[in-house]
Design an enzyme around this catalytic site. Structure first.
Site, short mmCIF file in Angstrom:
data_model
loop_
_atom_site.label_atom_id
_atom_site.label_comp_id
_atom_site.label_asym_id
_atom_site.label_seq_id
_atom_site.Cartn_x
_atom_site.Cartn_y
_atom_site.Cartn_z
N HIS A 63 0.87 -1.23 0.19
CA HIS A 63 0.01 0.19 -0.04
C HIS A 63 0.85 1.32 -0.05
O HIS A 63 0.31 2.45 -0.20
CB HIS A 63 -0.94 0.04 1.36
CG HIS A 63 -2.02 -0.97 1.24
ND1 HIS A 63 -1.62 -2.16 1.76
CD2 HIS A 63 -3.09 -1.01 0.97
CE1 HIS A 63 -2.82 -3.09 1.41
NE2 HIS A 63 -3.61 -2.19 0.87
N ASP A 65 -4.80 -5.41 -8.18
CA ASP A 65 -4.83 -4.71 -7.11
C ASP A 65 -5.22 -3.21 -7.13
O ASP A 65 -5.01 -2.70 -8.34
CB ASP A 65 -3.57 -4.88 -6.06
CG ASP A 65 -4.16 -4.99 -4.62
OD1 ASP A 65 -5.07 -4.43 -4.34
OD2 ASP A 65 -3.04 -5.44 -3.60
#
Length: 408
Positions: free
Chosen positions: A245, A315
Site C-alpha cells: 500500500h 490490486d
C-alpha cells in the site's frame, strides 16, 4: 467447481443462449434420477423439470457476442471496476449509469447498518438484468472485513487448523455475501509467510507452502457456491518485505524457487476453481523489474504454467501512485500499462467520481486507437470480464428474511 447460480435450458440452441443466460429458466428433460411427474390441470402427467447450469463455453460465447457489438469506448469501460463512497442506492446507481463500468467494489463507506441496507445498495447497482455488474468486496474475515457482522473464523486462527475448518469458514462467509448480493470476493489470501513481522502474516492462511495451499483450495471450495473466489496477491506477498500500500515490495527470488514455494497455493487455488486472480504490486526482479501487476511475463506464467483461464484483476491501482515512484504517478498511464501487461479488470478504489473513471476509460480508448493496446487484447479482456458478469454479476443470492428464525 460449483457452478454459478445462472441457469439455462439444456436444450437451448446457441442463438438463444445470449437471451437466456441471465434469466432463471427450466425445461423439461429426461433425467436418470428425475423427480416424479407432476399431474397437470387436465390430469395428464407433465414431464419432470430439470435445470442445469450454463456451460462455461456457452457463457464465453455469449460474452463474445456481446463484446463484438460494443464500441471501443464501451469495451474500455467494460474492463474497469470502480467505487464511490455512498450508502445511497440512488447515488450508487447514478455512478454506474454515468460511467458504464463493469463492476463496483464495496468499501466500508458503502456498508449500512444491516444486511437489508447493503442489499438495497447492491440491488440498485443492477441497471440491466441481462448484463449485471460485478459487485465485489474485500471480505477476508478478521482484520480485513467490510461486513462487520462477519464473525466467522479468519486467517489468524485458520492458519493453525486443518483445511476443513477453512472450508467451513469460507462457506459461511460466502453465504453472508450472497445474502447481501455480492458476487465476487477478493478474499482468499494465497500469500504465506512464517515471519510474524511481515505485513501479510496475519492475513495469510498458512506459514508454509503446503499448509497454505490446502487451506486456500478449501476456502475456494467453500466459498464458490456463493461468490466467485479471488486468489491474491499474485505472485506472492510473503516473499516480499514491506507493505504494497506504501511501497513496491521487491525480492530477488528466482523463478525456480518461486515455483516450489510461493506458486503452490496459487496453483492449488486455481485447480480448486478460483475465478479471479489478483495481481500484486510486487517486484520479483529475477523475472521482471516491473511490478507483477504491470508485467507481461508474470501474466504469461499465470496462464501458461498455472493454467489459469479466468479474470486477471489488478490490486487497487492507487497503491502504485502511493509508492511515490515517479514512473507510477499517472493513474491513466498505470491503467494502460496494466491492460497491456495482461490484466482483464482494472480495479480503482480511488476512481470515485465519473470524471476520474472517464479519464481512465478515455486513456484506454486512446491507447487502443494508437496501437499501444492491441484491439485484440482489449477484446479479450472485455470478453473475460463479461463472461464473469453473466455468471456472477448482479445481486443474486438469498434475500435476507427479517422474520425468519433458525431451524432447530
Amino acid at each position: 467447481m460449483t457452478a454459478a447460480p445462472r441457469w439455462v435450458p439444456r436444450n437451448l440452441g446457441r442463438a438463444a443462449v445470449l437471451a437466456a443466460i441471465a434469466v432463471p429458466l427450466a425445461v423439461a428433460a429426461p433425467a436418470a434420477a428425475a423427480p416424479p411427474p407432476v399431474p397437470t390441470a387436465q390430469g395428464e402427467e407433465a414431464p419432470p423439470i430439470r435445470v442445469e447450469p450454463a456451460a462455461a463455453q456457452d457463457r464465453s460465447d455469449a460474452a463474445a457476442a456481446l463484446v463484438a457489438a460494443l464500441s471501443t469506448r464501451e469495451r474500455a469501460a467494460a474492463i474497469v471496476m470502480a467505487h464511490t463512497p455512498t450508502t445511497d442506492p440512488g447515488a450508487a446507481a447514478d455512478f454506474v449509469a454515468q460511467t458504464g463500468i463493469a463492476g463496483f467494489i464495496l468499501m466500508g463507506a458503502n456498508i449500512g447498518g444491516d444486511e437489508a441496507a447493503v442489499r438495497d445498495l447492491t440491488d440498485a447497482l443492477t441497471l440491466d438484468a441481462a448484463l449485471p455488474p460485478l459487485i465485489a468486496v474485500d471480505q477476508e474475515g478478521g482484520d480485513v472485513r467490510r461486513l462487520r457482522w462477519d464473525d466467522f473464523p479468519a486467517s489468524t486462527t485458520l492458519k493453525r487448523t486443518d483445511a476443513e475448518a477453512a472450508l467451513d469458514a469460507f462457506a459461511a462467509r460466502g453465504s453472508l455475501l450472497g445474502r447481501v448480493g455480492i458476487g465476487v470476493n477478493f478474499g482468499v489470501v494465497a500469500d504465506y509467510t512464517d515471519d510474524p513481522g511481515s505485513f501479510i502474516y496475519r492475513r495469510s492462511l498458512g506459514t508454509d507452502a503446503a499448509g497454505s495451499a490446502e487451506r486456500v483450495a478449501a476456502a475456494v471450495e467453500g466459498e464458490s457456491p456463493f461468490a466467485a473466489s479471488t486468489l491474491k496477491h499474485f505472485p506472492g506477498h510473503g516473499a516480499t518485505p514491506g507493505d504494497s500500500h506504501r511501497v513496491i515490495p521487491a525480492t530477488d527470488m528466482s523463478l525456480e524457487a518461486w515455483r516450489s514455494g510461493e506458486a503452490v497455493p496459487f496453483r492449488e487455488g486455481v485447480a480448486a476453481g478460483a475465478e479471479l486472480v489478483m495481481f500484486g504490486h510486487l517486484a520479483y526482479t529475477a523475472v521482471d523489474a516491473a511490478p507483477a501487476s504491470l508485467s507481461a511475463a508474470w501474466h504469461d506464467i499465470l496462464r501458461d504454467e498455472l493454467g489459469f483461464t479466468g479474470v486477471a484483476v489488478t490490486d487497487d491501482m492507487a497503491m502504485l501512485e502511493a509508492s511515490g515512484i515517479p514512473a507510477y504517478s499517472d493513474p491513466v498511464e498505470n491503467a494502460i500499462a496494466a491492460v497491456v501487461a495482461g490484466n482483464d479488470l482494472v480495479l480503482g478504489v480511488a476512481y470515485t467520481t465519473p470524471g476520474r473513471v472517464t479519464a481512465v476509460v478515455d486513456g484506454i480508448v486512446q491507447a487502443t486507437e494508437s496501437g499501444r493496446i492491441a484491439p485484440e487484447r482489449l477484446q479479450e479482456a472485455a470478453t473475460r470480464v463479461t463472461a464473469l458478469r453473466l455468471a456472477r454479476g448482479g445481486s443474486s443470492g438469498a434475500v435476507p428474511c427479517g422474520e425468519c428464525a433458525p431451524v432447530g
